[in-house]
Design an enzyme around this catalytic site. Structure first.
Site, PDB file in Angstrom:
ATOM      1  N   SER A   1     -10.051  -0.260   6.963  1.00 45.48           N
ATOM      2  CA  SER A   1      -9.425  -0.073   5.652  1.00 45.48           C
ATOM      3  C   SER A   1      -8.765  -1.310   5.050  1.00 45.48           C
ATOM      4  O   SER A   1      -8.415  -1.308   3.880  1.00 45.48           O
ATOM      5  CB  SER A   1      -8.391   1.052   5.720  1.00 45.48           C
ATOM      6  OG  SER A   1      -9.030   2.297   5.656  1.00 45.48           O
TER       7      SER A   1
ATOM      8  N   SER B   1      -9.874   2.043   2.762  1.00 45.28           N
ATOM      9  CA  SER B   1      -8.979   2.807   1.911  1.00 45.28           C
ATOM     10  C   SER B   1      -7.979   1.933   1.139  1.00 45.28           C
ATOM     11  O   SER B   1      -7.401   2.380   0.156  1.00 45.28           O
ATOM     12  CB  SER B   1      -8.208   3.822   2.751  1.00 45.28           C
ATOM     13  OG  SER B   1      -7.323   3.158   3.639  1.00 45.28           O
TER      14      SER B   1
ATOM     15  N   LYS C   1       0.851  -1.192   0.000  1.00 44.27           N
ATOM     16  CA  LYS C   1       0.000   0.000   0.000  1.00 44.27           C
ATOM     17  C   LYS C   1       0.887   1.243   0.000  1.00 44.27           C
ATOM     18  O   LYS C   1       1.925   1.273   0.678  1.00 44.27           O
ATOM     19  CB  LYS C   1      -0.916  -0.013   1.236  1.00 44.27           C
ATOM     20  CG  LYS C   1      -1.991   1.077   1.239  1.00 44.27           C
ATOM     21  CD  LYS C   1      -2.901   0.947   2.462  1.00 44.27           C
ATOM     22  CE  LYS C   1      -3.993   2.015   2.463  1.00 44.27           C
ATOM     23  NZ  LYS C   1      -4.881   1.904   3.647  1.00 44.27           N
TER      24      LYS C   1
END
Lengths: 490, 485
Positions: free
Chosen positions: B178, B154, B79
């Site tokens: 997330s 997210s 990420k």
């Protein structure tokens, strides 16, 4: 005019509280492993943590907490077993994260005091709190005035960012600029004794802001205060506060009100100028730093630190008075300045005649260093050499007159008294054979004085002794000379 | 061999037996990324040359007879809020669009020690703020199961990349759901470990007291292995926990007979979609059949979790994000004539609308005069939530709920309605507030062909219980279909 000033001073009372920042001399920074630096190439003592790079996290420097506990204990504070760090949020380019990790409602130490010796009275100044925080970087504004608002551009050096800082806050207990100055001197000496900071004023390792107000003597209600910044030396502190007190009294006397402001002391004009008004005060949005866990300062550790504390100025002064037999004045003089006290202690290690060593330091030595504007430490005379000089006087190897000239030579050359005495042949003549020859010669050459003495004028012996001293360039042991003459003429 | 549809442990087997080289794996995955990522947009940064040269490097390491660990040569997407030395880390924000970190996050160091194969940096909502991955300055991520739908957020990129077979596994971060919510919406496994289990050093902070890095994988076995690889105490993170890392892989396929499962009724809220509810109920029936004891329970304070979260997270974020000012790194407006103007323009142009919204909410909550009513009060309620979970775990081994109240929603559906968007995380947020571990794993497929996830929650540091139950669920509901892109 004089009378008017005196009247006003009776009419108003000054109230001062100080906030002092002290840079600790730990090996590394407060929240990262970077070494502390001064005067190094800009931005070379930095890492992702002290530069506030994304993703980096702070880790508390335990040594810094130990120093904070030491300071808090020396200032008679109670130590909070549970202490936490807060974030103080404000934007400024010298702040890598745009928040400063500081302490808020749970500082390391609270509720202490320090006694300030004002000569003819002692002022007890209460310490509100002792807390730990991190220092900022340094900004340099490039432009004609050096101020940010008029700068062409500014550059920033983060070497200092993250240096451990201790903030020491007093209650509004200080009653005059002189007391403020004496507080700073006492605090600085205490910190030096603790060996937690170099306390260098020039390098800004210790710096104070002052909150000052004046109030009518007849009321308990405090006046509106101003905060004075940039009081970077003992002298500026006193001068700045004196100016500000006078200014506030003038404002009140002219029927106006003192405004709550932050003011800046300008040494060039010796005045204070408005930096910002109250309305511009920051809302720092303090909240507990979620990157750090609450600190537990355990009683065992506190006791360990307490038992290892060095002797502090107050205790030292008492010891000088009670054990070494120094006068009140001398004890205070020897105890309350870290440098003098360290020098005194070191000298006593080599020769244990406190009164005599004290007299030399306060007398000739002080006169010399004052004249040459140097400090004890900077002078060429080592404590060991001073001890030797006093020792030689005590053993009557030299007389006090010669000692003074040896001292001068020591001061100039840094040589030991033994070396100087040997080199210049100044050693006292106590050898009776050698002295008798000289005495015989003087008796022969001064029959008048001899007959005066024999006819009862005892004082005439002084003349003869003087002749002998002159002949030996002062090296003759006066006591032995006296004994021999008396014996010879009787 | 169909390398792109193998799990990490299967790839590991072939690497160990020398049947495939790491370069073979890299080539197949690169080809897959090149053919599908134009549609998915899971990657912000992917450099094929770097990828291949790293693969060759690992092959050389293997050829020299060095030890092959679980993740040696395994492609992992990272990420883009996890710092990687020399490879840009953008947080999907304009303000960091060209920022290159000077250091590796601790999780990257740990995976590097195993000679893993970093694939690239995965897309996300800007600064991890969002539940749909529409808040990325590098464009929205699309759900591999239906390109008109969001992948969740997210960590939309890490989830979608695993679902689309662009990587076998990835690392995401979870502040309020997330990892788990996008795992649910993309039909993959995603886990948020106990707060402090995995070092946050090098994870770009959104809300420091809630953020935690965790794995995305295709199955529970990979999840356990990746969790094991990244867990452990880190002296650079004061909030990391100093205890040994258990052998998480050893808890799979355990007998769950007698294990007690609680169903918090507060997480079975009215907003839950009927199909989602049915899937979760099926899972519970299966667990009962396997000998687990399933009971409905109440954790009354969970009702306030969303409100508490939207005070604490923005408050911390408002402070965490103040460092992005254009002074030291990142985007800077070059036209500004004063310091204030530079700050204002840099941040106005550098941050997207959702980030600004949260900075404003947080700044407000921490302001003098509001702190007590908001931040301080929220912290007190947070303690009540922690206590509710503590009580529940004194009786139950795990708690189970839907991961997300709904399946994936259409792109653009909720962007103008932040409050509706925030409800997406209603089942996951309480877990972050309590700092406990939870996993999301596939529980079914909706009639419209979108994945449904179930959440298994454990007590502090009881990832073992979570993995035991998750492994039992997986053996029952694991489906073989894959998204057609």
């Amino acid at each position: 005019m004089e009378n008017k000033t005196a009247d006003l001073n009776n009419k108003y009372e000054t109230v001062i509280g100080l906030e002092t920042h002290v840079e600790l001399s730990t090996e590394t920074k407060m929240f990262c492993g970077c070494k502390l630096s001064f005067g190094e190439k800009p931005n070379t003592y930095t890492c992702p943590v002290c530069l506030g790079h994304p993703g980096s996290l702070p880790v508390v420097n335990k040594k810094a907490i130990e120093s904070a506990v030491k300071i808090a204990l020396a200032l008679n504070c109670s130590i909070s077993e549970h202490s936490i760090f807060h974030r103080k949020n404000y934007f400024y380019p010298d702040m890598p994260k745009n928040y400063q990790i500081s302490q808020y409602d749970l500082p390391v130490g609270v509720g202490g005091y320090i006694d300030i010796n004002m000569g003819n009275y002692v002022r007890k100044v209460k310490i509100t709190r002792v807390h730990v925080e991190e220092d900022t970087g340094k900004l340099i504004h490039i432009g004609s005035t050096g101020r940010i608002s008029e700068a062409d551009y500014s550059i920033v050096d983060f070497n200092r960012a993250g240096t451990p800082l201790i903030e020491i806050v007093t209650d509004p207990d200080i009653k005059s600029p002189e007391e403020a100055k004496q507080y700073m001197i006492t605090l600085r000496n205490t910190l030096l004794m603790l060996n937690v900071s170099d306390c260098s004023m020039e390098e800004g390792s210790i710096r104070s802001d002052a909150n000052v107000s004046v109030k009518l003597t007849t009321t308990d209600k405090l006046g509106t205060r101003t905060e004075i910044k940039n009081l970077n030396s003992f002298k500026f502190l006193q001068k700045g506060l004196e100016y500000e007190v006078e200014r506030q009294i003038d404002v009140l006397e002219s029927g106006r009100e003192v405004l709550q402001q932050t003011r800046h002391y300008d040494n060039k004009t010796q005045t204070t100028k408005v930096l910002r008004q109250k309305e511009e005060a920051h809302d720092y949005r303090y909240f507990p730093d979620p990157d750090l866990v609450p600190m537990k300062i355990l009683p065992d550790w506190i006791n360990e630190i307490k038992s290892a504390l060095p002797e502090l100025p107050g205790a030292r002064e008492k010891r000088y008075k009670n054990s070494l037999g120094l006068s009140d004045y001398d004890s205070a003089f020897m105890a309350n300045d870290f440098e003098i006290s360290s020098y005194f202690e070191e000298t006593l290690k080599h020769h244990n005649n406190a009164k005599s060593v004290c007299n030399w330091i306060m007398g000739d030595f002080s006169a010399f260093i004052n004249k040459n504007q140097v400090t004890l430490k900077e002078s060429k005379i080592s404590p060991e050499n001073l001890a030797d000089l006093v020792k030689m006087i005590d053993r009557q190897e030299i007389n006090s007159k010669i000692a003074k000239s040896v001292f001068e030579e020591m001061y100039d050359s840094g040589e030991s008294p033994q070396e100087i005495i040997l080199k210049k042949g100044l050693k006292q003549i106590s050898d009776t054979g050698e002295l008798e020859a000289i005495i015989n010669e003087v008796i022969l050459k001064n029959p008048d004085a001899v007959s005066q003495y024999k006819s009862g004028k005892v004082k005439a012996i002084g003349f003869l002794v003087g002749r002998i001293m002159a002949k030996t360039q002062g090296k003759a042991n006066p006591q032995i000379v006296n004994e021999i003459i008396v014996k010879k003429l009787s | 061999m169909d390398l792109i549809n193998l799990s990490a442990h299967e790839l590991n087997g072939f690497i160990k037996s020398k049947e495939v080289s790491v370069l073979d794996i890299a080539q197949d995955y690169a080809q897959r990324i090149e053919s599908v990522d134009e549609k998915i947009n899971a990657f912000i940064t992917f450099d094929k040359n770097v990828f291949f040269s790293k693969a060759k490097e690992i092959d050389a390491y293997i050829r020299s007879g060095n030890e092959i660990f679980d993740f040696t040569g395994i492609p992992v997407a990272i990420k883009d809020n996890i710092c990687t030395k020399g490879v840009r880390t953008t947080c999907a924000s304009r303000i960091l669009s060209s920022y290159i970190s000077v250091y590796d996050a601790t999780v990257i160091k740990k995976l590097n020690a195993q000679h893993f194969l970093m694939v690239g940096k995965a897309n996300m909502d800007e600064f991890a703020m969002g539940s749909s991955n529409e808040n990325s300055s590098f464009g929205a991520v699309r759900n591999p199961w239906n390109l008109d739908y969001v992948p969740g957020g997210s960590s939309g990129g890490p989830a979608a990349s695993v679902a689309a077979s662009e990587v076998p596994c990835s690392l995401g971060s979870d502040t309020g759901g997330s990892i788990r919510q996008p795992a649910s919406l993309c039909g993959v496994v995603g886990m948020k470990p106990t707060y402090g289990r995995v070092s946050r050093y090098g994870l770009i902070a959104f809300a420091s007291s809630l953020d935690q890095i965790g794995p995305f994988t295709r199955d529970i076995k990979d999840c356990a292995a990746l969790l094991e690889a990244i867990s452990g105490y880190d002296e650079f993170d004061s909030t990391s926990i100093n205890t040994n890392v258990p052998r998480y892989k050893s808890f799979l396929n355990s007998d769950i007979k007698g294990m007690k499962v609680g169903i918090p009724k507060e997480l079975m809220v009215k907003e839950i979609d009927l199909q989602v509810k049915e899937s979760v109920e099926n899972v519970l029936k299966m667990l009962e059949k396997s000998g687990a004891i399933v009971e409905e329970i109440s954790l009354p304070s969970l009702e306030y979790a969303l409100s508490v979260y939207y005070i604490i997270a923005p408050s911390e974020a408002s402070s965490n994000l103040s460092r992005y000012d254009g002074v030291r790194y990142g985007y800077r407006n070059m036209d500004a004539r004063t310091l204030r103007e530079m700050y204002k323009k840099t941040r106005a142009e550098g941050f997207g609308p959702e980030v600004k919204r949260r900075i404003m909410i947080g700044t407000y909550c921490l302001s003098a005069g509001y702190y007590d009513a908001y931040y301080d009060k929220a912290q007190k309620v947070r303690t009540l939530i922690i206590n509710d979970f503590k009580n529940a775990f004194s009786t139950y081994d795990v708690l189970i709920s839907p991961t997300s109240p709904t399946t994936a929603f259409k792109i653009g559906d909720k962007v103008d309605d932040p409050l509706r968007m925030y409800l997406s995380d209603i089942c996951t947020i309480p877990v972050n507030l309590a700092g406990i571990p939870a996993i999301s794993l596939p529980a079914g497929i909706s009639k419209t062909g979108l994945p449904i996830g179930v959440q298994v929650i454990g007590d502090l540091l009881r990832e073992d219980n979570v993995l035991k139950i998750a492994s039992a669920i997986e053996s029952d509901v694991k489906w073989k279909i894959k998204p057609q892109i």
